[in-house]
Every structure is written in C-alpha cells, then in structure tokens.
Scaffold this motif. Sequence first.
Motif, PDB file in Angstrom:
ATOM      1  N   GLY A 191       0.794  -1.226   0.000  1.00 37.86           N
ATOM      2  CA  GLY A 191       0.000   0.000   0.000  1.00 37.86           C
ATOM      3  C   GLY A 191       0.825   1.274   0.000  1.00 37.86           C
ATOM      4  O   GLY A 191       0.381   2.312   0.510  1.00 37.86           O
ATOM      5  N   ARG A 192       2.001   1.234  -0.574  1.00 36.60           N
ATOM      6  CA  ARG A 192       2.891   2.400  -0.599  1.00 36.60           C
ATOM      7  C   ARG A 192       2.955   3.051  -1.979  1.00 36.60           C
ATOM      8  O   ARG A 192       3.905   3.755  -2.302  1.00 36.60           O
ATOM      9  CB  ARG A 192       4.301   1.991  -0.164  1.00 36.60           C
ATOM     10  CG  ARG A 192       4.375   1.535   1.282  1.00 36.60           C
ATOM     11  CD  ARG A 192       5.762   1.002   1.623  1.00 36.60           C
ATOM     12  NE  ARG A 192       5.845   0.589   3.021  1.00 36.60           N
ATOM     13  CZ  ARG A 192       6.867  -0.064   3.556  1.00 36.60           C
ATOM     14  NH1 ARG A 192       7.908  -0.389   2.797  1.00 36.60           N
ATOM     15  NH2 ARG A 192       6.850  -0.401   4.836  1.00 36.60           N
ATOM     16  N   VAL A 267       7.048   6.812 -10.397  1.00 37.18           N
ATOM     17  CA  VAL A 267       6.186   7.956 -10.094  1.00 37.18           C
ATOM     18  C   VAL A 267       5.123   7.588  -9.065  1.00 37.18           C
ATOM     19  O   VAL A 267       4.735   8.415  -8.232  1.00 37.18           O
ATOM     20  CB  VAL A 267       5.523   8.483 -11.381  1.00 37.18           C
ATOM     21  CG1 VAL A 267       4.541   9.591 -11.068  1.00 37.18           C
ATOM     22  CG2 VAL A 267       6.583   8.979 -12.351  1.00 37.18           C
ATOM     23  N   ALA A 268       4.657   6.337  -9.109  1.00 36.34           N
ATOM     24  CA  ALA A 268       3.640   5.910  -8.143  1.00 36.34           C
ATOM     25  C   ALA A 268       4.214   5.814  -6.732  1.00 36.34           C
ATOM     26  O   ALA A 268       3.481   5.944  -5.746  1.00 36.34           O
ATOM     27  CB  ALA A 268       3.051   4.560  -8.556  1.00 36.34           C
ATOM     28  N   ILE A 269       5.516   5.599  -6.606  1.00 28.64           N
ATOM     29  CA  ILE A 269       6.144   5.428  -5.296  1.00 28.64           C
ATOM     30  C   ILE A 269       6.726   6.736  -4.766  1.00 28.64           C
ATOM     31  O   ILE A 269       6.595   7.047  -3.577  1.00 28.64           O
ATOM     32  CB  ILE A 269       7.260   4.357  -5.388  1.00 28.64           C
ATOM     33  CG1 ILE A 269       6.631   2.978  -5.666  1.00 28.64           C
ATOM     34  CG2 ILE A 269       8.094   4.303  -4.106  1.00 28.64           C
ATOM     35  CD1 ILE A 269       7.644   1.904  -6.012  1.00 28.64           C
ATOM     36  N   VAL A 270       7.352   7.518  -5.636  1.00 27.12           N
ATOM     37  CA  VAL A 270       8.054   8.733  -5.210  1.00 27.12           C
ATOM     38  C   VAL A 270       7.401   9.959  -5.850  1.00 27.12           C
ATOM     39  O   VAL A 270       7.194   9.982  -7.060  1.00 27.12           O
ATOM     40  CB  VAL A 270       9.546   8.682  -5.611  1.00 27.12           C
ATOM     41  CG1 VAL A 270      10.276   9.914  -5.088  1.00 27.12           C
ATOM     42  CG2 VAL A 270      10.197   7.408  -5.067  1.00 27.12           C
ATOM     43  N   LEU A 282      16.430   5.884  -9.444  1.00 30.02           N
ATOM     44  CA  LEU A 282      15.979   4.528  -9.128  1.00 30.02           C
ATOM     45  C   LEU A 282      16.413   4.109  -7.726  1.00 30.02           C
ATOM     46  O   LEU A 282      15.720   3.322  -7.072  1.00 30.02           O
ATOM     47  CB  LEU A 282      16.511   3.546 -10.173  1.00 30.02           C
ATOM     48  CG  LEU A 282      16.052   3.790 -11.618  1.00 30.02           C
ATOM     49  CD1 LEU A 282      16.413   2.616 -12.506  1.00 30.02           C
ATOM     50  CD2 LEU A 282      14.552   4.068 -11.682  1.00 30.02           C
ATOM     51  N   VAL A 283      17.535   4.625  -7.264  1.00 33.05           N
ATOM     52  CA  VAL A 283      17.942   4.369  -5.877  1.00 33.05           C
ATOM     53  C   VAL A 283      16.928   4.992  -4.922  1.00 33.05           C
ATOM     54  O   VAL A 283      16.545   4.387  -3.921  1.00 33.05           O
ATOM     55  CB  VAL A 283      19.353   4.933  -5.614  1.00 33.05           C
ATOM     56  CG1 VAL A 283      19.736   4.740  -4.140  1.00 33.05           C
ATOM     57  CG2 VAL A 283      20.377   4.267  -6.511  1.00 33.05           C
ATOM     58  N   THR A 284      16.474   6.187  -5.255  1.00 33.53           N
ATOM     59  CA  THR A 284      15.454   6.855  -4.436  1.00 33.53           C
ATOM     60  C   THR A 284      14.167   6.038  -4.398  1.00 33.53           C
ATOM     61  O   THR A 284      13.512   5.931  -3.353  1.00 33.53           O
ATOM     62  CB  THR A 284      15.158   8.259  -5.004  1.00 33.53           C
ATOM     63  OG1 THR A 284      16.363   9.016  -5.053  1.00 33.53           O
ATOM     64  CG2 THR A 284      14.134   8.993  -4.144  1.00 33.53           C
ATOM     65  N   VAL A 285      13.797   5.449  -5.547  1.00 37.73           N
ATOM     66  CA  VAL A 285      12.584   4.627  -5.618  1.00 37.73           C
ATOM     67  C   VAL A 285      12.703   3.436  -4.679  1.00 37.73           C
ATOM     68  O   VAL A 285      11.783   3.149  -3.894  1.00 37.73           O
ATOM     69  CB  VAL A 285      12.346   4.143  -7.062  1.00 37.73           C
ATOM     70  CG1 VAL A 285      11.219   3.104  -7.099  1.00 37.73           C
ATOM     71  CG2 VAL A 285      12.006   5.317  -7.971  1.00 37.73           C
ATOM     72  N   VAL A 286      13.812   2.732  -4.722  1.00 39.39           N
ATOM     73  CA  VAL A 286      14.000   1.544  -3.887  1.00 39.39           C
ATOM     74  C   VAL A 286      14.051   1.916  -2.405  1.00 39.39           C
ATOM     75  O   VAL A 286      13.465   1.230  -1.558  1.00 39.39           O
ATOM     76  CB  VAL A 286      15.290   0.808  -4.310  1.00 39.39           C
ATOM     77  CG1 VAL A 286      15.590  -0.340  -3.352  1.00 39.39           C
ATOM     78  CG2 VAL A 286      15.157   0.280  -5.734  1.00 39.39           C
ATOM     79  N   THR A 288      12.592   4.442  -0.970  1.00 38.73           N
ATOM     80  CA  THR A 288      11.251   4.858  -0.524  1.00 38.73           C
ATOM     81  C   THR A 288      10.301   3.675  -0.422  1.00 38.73           C
ATOM     82  O   THR A 288       9.507   3.579   0.521  1.00 38.73           O
ATOM     83  CB  THR A 288      10.671   5.902  -1.497  1.00 38.73           C
ATOM     84  OG1 THR A 288      11.579   6.996  -1.618  1.00 38.73           O
ATOM     85  CG2 THR A 288       9.325   6.411  -1.008  1.00 38.73           C
ATOM     86  N   ALA A 289      10.385   2.754  -1.396  1.00 35.72           N
ATOM     87  CA  ALA A 289       9.440   1.633  -1.438  1.00 35.72           C
ATOM     88  C   ALA A 289       9.742   0.585  -0.380  1.00 35.72           C
ATOM     89  O   ALA A 289       8.810  -0.033   0.163  1.00 35.72           O
ATOM     90  CB  ALA A 289       9.467   0.989  -2.820  1.00 35.72           C
ATOM     91  N   ALA A 290      11.006   0.361  -0.087  1.00 31.77           N
ATOM     92  CA  ALA A 290      11.378  -0.706   0.854  1.00 31.77           C
ATOM     93  C   ALA A 290      12.424  -0.210   1.834  1.00 31.77           C
ATOM     94  O   ALA A 290      13.575  -0.669   1.826  1.00 31.77           O
ATOM     95  CB  ALA A 290      11.880  -1.916   0.086  1.00 31.77           C
ATOM     96  N   PRO A 291      12.041   0.730   2.704  1.00 38.46           N
ATOM     97  CA  PRO A 291      13.026   1.291   3.636  1.00 38.46           C
ATOM     98  C   PRO A 291      13.548   0.287   4.655  1.00 38.46           C
ATOM     99  O   PRO A 291      14.637   0.473   5.206  1.00 38.46           O
ATOM    100  CB  PRO A 291      12.236   2.412   4.331  1.00 38.46           C
ATOM    101  CG  PRO A 291      10.805   2.003   4.210  1.00 38.46           C
ATOM    102  CD  PRO A 291      10.701   1.303   2.898  1.00 38.46           C
ATOM    103  N   ASP A 292      12.791  -0.775   4.888  1.00 40.94           N
ATOM    104  CA  ASP A 292      13.190  -1.761   5.894  1.00 40.94           C
ATOM    105  C   ASP A 292      14.045  -2.884   5.310  1.00 40.94           C
ATOM    106  O   ASP A 292      14.547  -3.736   6.054  1.00 40.94           O
ATOM    107  CB  ASP A 292      11.945  -2.379   6.554  1.00 40.94           C
ATOM    108  CG  ASP A 292      11.073  -1.320   7.222  1.00 40.94           C
ATOM    109  OD1 ASP A 292      11.659  -0.339   7.722  1.00 40.94           O
ATOM    110  OD2 ASP A 292       9.841  -1.467   7.216  1.00 40.94           O
ATOM    111  N   ILE A 293      14.185  -2.886   3.971  1.00 39.28           N
ATOM    112  CA  ILE A 293      14.969  -3.941   3.321  1.00 39.28           C
ATOM    113  C   ILE A 293      16.251  -3.315   2.788  1.00 39.28           C
ATOM    114  O   ILE A 293      16.201  -2.376   1.999  1.00 39.28           O
ATOM    115  CB  ILE A 293      14.170  -4.589   2.176  1.00 39.28           C
ATOM    116  CG1 ILE A 293      12.828  -5.111   2.697  1.00 39.28           C
ATOM    117  CG2 ILE A 293      14.971  -5.712   1.530  1.00 39.28           C
ATOM    118  CD1 ILE A 293      11.939  -5.690   1.624  1.00 39.28           C
TER     119      ILE A 293
END
Length: 481
Positions: A191-192, A267-270, A282-286, A288-293
């Motif tokens: 849901g992110r 764009v949907a994530i960031v 693309l680093v920013t996308v990853v 933002t989408a998976a901060p815990d991984i």
Amino acid sequence: MSTEVEQGRVAGEEPTELKRVMGPKLLLLFIVGDILGTGVYALTGEVAAEVGGAAWVPFLVAFVIATITAFSYLELVTKYPQAAGAALYTHKAFGLHFVTFIVAFTVMCSGITSASTASRAFAANFAKGFGLDSGNATLVMAIALLFMGLVALVNFRGVGESVKANIVLTCVELSGLLLVIMVGFYALVAGRTDFSRTVVFDSPGDKNAFLAVTAATSLAFFAMVGFEDSVNMAEETKDPVRNFPKMMLTGLGITGAIYVLVALFAVAIVPVGELSSGDTPLVTVVETAAPDIPISTLLPFISMFAVANSALINMLMASRLLYGMARQEVLPPFLGKVHRGRQTPWAAILFTTAIAVGLIVVVTQNAEGQVISALGGTTALLLLGVFTIVNVCVLVLRRDRIDRTHFVAPTVLPVIGALLCAFFVGPWTGRDGLQYQIAGWLLSIGVVLWAVTWFANRAIRGKKTYLRDPEDLAESEGSVN
C-alpha cells in the motif's frame, strides 16, 4: 568450400570471413544489452520533471519511434548483411563522401556524449554508494573525470569485447531494473503506491501537455538507442535475414515494457519533485518503497556497473571510428597513430577522451545542475539526426534491387520514421538550447578537421580527400546508451 560459407549461401546470405556464432538467443541478449544502460538508470527523474506523473508516456513514445526506425535498419541489414552501419547506408544511397563523413562523425560524437553521460551517472552512483555528498557538483565532476581517465587507460590497454562478456553485463544491467520492478510490486502490495499520480501532467513553466511530452520524449529517446548497434553483428549472426527481424523487434519490446513499468512504479512510489531532485532516481525509488529492506545499498553499485559498461563501449567505438577516418585520410593523419606495444590507437583515444573531459567540465559549469539531461539529450539529438537519414536511405535504396529475399519494411514506416525523427530534432520540441550548442560545437570540430585535412591533402600531398572504403568505418560504428 567451407561449411560456414555453404550454410550462408543456402540461407541466401553473402559469404563472410567471420564465423557465424550468434544464434537467435545470443542475438536477442546482445540487442537487449545494447539498449539497456545509462538512460533509464539516470534520466527517469529528468523525464518526470518535464511531464509530471505521466513519465511513462515519453518512454512509450520513444519506444514507438525507435521501433519504426528499427524497421528501416532491418531492411538495410538484411539487404546488406555486412558489418555495416549508418555511414555505409548513407554512402550507398547518396555516394557523397562529405555527407558520409558527417554521418560517421556524428555517430562518433554520439558515442562521446553518451560516454560522458555515463561517466556523470557513474560518479553520482559512486557518491551515493559510498556515502559521499552526491549533491556536491564539484566532487561528482571530479569523480566523473577520474572515471573517464580510467576508461581511457582501459581503452589504451586494449579490450577484446566478446559475446559472453556482453551476456554477463546484460544480466547485471537487467537485474537492477528487475529489482526496481520487484520492489514496485512489493510497494503495491504494501500500500505504498499512488497510481493516481501516473495520469497527471504537470509541466514546468507554461508548456502545454503536447510540448511537455515532446520535450520529455526528446530526452527519453536516449534510453532507447543502442538497437542500431546490433547491425554490426550481421556477419557473425546465423541466418541474419531470418533472425534479425524477430530478435530486434522482440528486444525492443522487452526493453520498452521494462522502461514503462519502471517509470510507472517510480512515479507511483516517489513524488515527482523528489524523484527529479537527484541523479540517482531509481535508488530513491528503492529506498522509498522498501526502507526496511537493505537492498537499496546494492542498487548504486549495480547502476555503476551498468553505466561503466556503456561508457567503455562508447569510448571504444568513438576512438576506433576516429582512427578509421584518420586512416582513410579524411581527418589529420596523426589521429591514426597506433602504439607499437599495445597496438591500440593512442592518438584517437587521447583526442576523444579530451573531448569527453571538456564536455563534462563545460556542461557541469553551464547546465545548472542538469548535466545528465544535457549530455543524454545531446546524444539523442545526434542520433535522431542520423536516424532521419537512415529512414530516407531505405526509400532511396529501393532502386537497388538484389536477387534474393530480404526483409522489406512497409513503405509508410520509413516515411513516418523520417518525419518523426526530423520533428524531434527541431527546437519546437522544447529541447534545451544547450544541447544544440554542444552538438554544434562537436560537429564544427569535425568540419574544421576535415577542412584542414582537405587543404593539407591538396597543397602538400596532391591527393583528393574522400572515403576510399566506407565499409571499414562500419566495423566500429554504433552507440550504446
């Protein structure tokens, strides 16, 4: 008669001294590897800055234009299945040596601008990966220059490019993009994501949606170039008349789908503002989408590997093409000097590296932070000009009939391709004027060198200045993005 030649003749191909080692699968991997590279890793944020959330649209339009132009290349490569390229097709169509030279020099310049773009992207990912200040323009420029020097040293030492090495590099480049897509699906399930942003046009200034898309497409097209380089493998491909059309169109389809998916998830994530604020979108996308991984720490290094490969291959191409033109006495002879020990074209390597270094420094000082988009956009500008000519060549060379079957593009496609490519060369697309300045200065260097060589040939050597054997230029031609 050798088995290879017999097989070539049975398939309706011309005999060749090169061994045909590339089947359909290897050819497909080669094409995908040529297209994948710096563009999508570095320019997704810049494209989003032009159109807002609808960043996938310019990539889709660029894919359509590239596919139409690919039909023209397919007709030419199956009609003339040699290690050929745009300069050779131009010479066959028009027979004007200066025009052929300009096309060859333009392709060479596109290799230098592409490598400069890759070096800047490498520096940004290097700073990100090692925790340095990626916002420090001077630091990033210094890393880019050091990297370009390293590329020159590797180039000088001599590099034997092989299909197997290309497979490995392609898998690394592809893994980074598939990682982004997988993280995108993870964010979707968690849901992110906010896909409502992907249909929002938000252009800077007072541009309408059409101008915003054309400006972004002129930049996104940099991500689609590379497919044209595969024609240089025609003499090493099994049954190229049969395999090239299927594999080139399949390769374009695969990369187009990957690019659109990456743009949609990005764009949907960031938010667009954050996505376009740095050189490692693309680093920013990853992150933002998976901060815990902790996979975001891996992507900068994958990106570095992908763009480093693009830089090296493009500088290899540029130096060898410059060397070829010097050996044919259309450029000053000193550019054709070869090192006795390494047997590499050291003068051409130094000259192309000097141009690349100058580009990085000058553009960094004048592009107001948009260095990658300025250099990548110039690469697209140069190649769109070449593609315009190639699309015209297809129509002109229809008068040259051959006594065997080959791929024939629907006549409407080269016409549309020439018009579209010519359209995206023009300033009405909203393309940054700096890109025209860079392209103009680069081509001016070529014209001046040609003029100096012409005068020296006439006044000192009593020779004419012309390309004696354009086929020799084609062996090094092409660009990887």
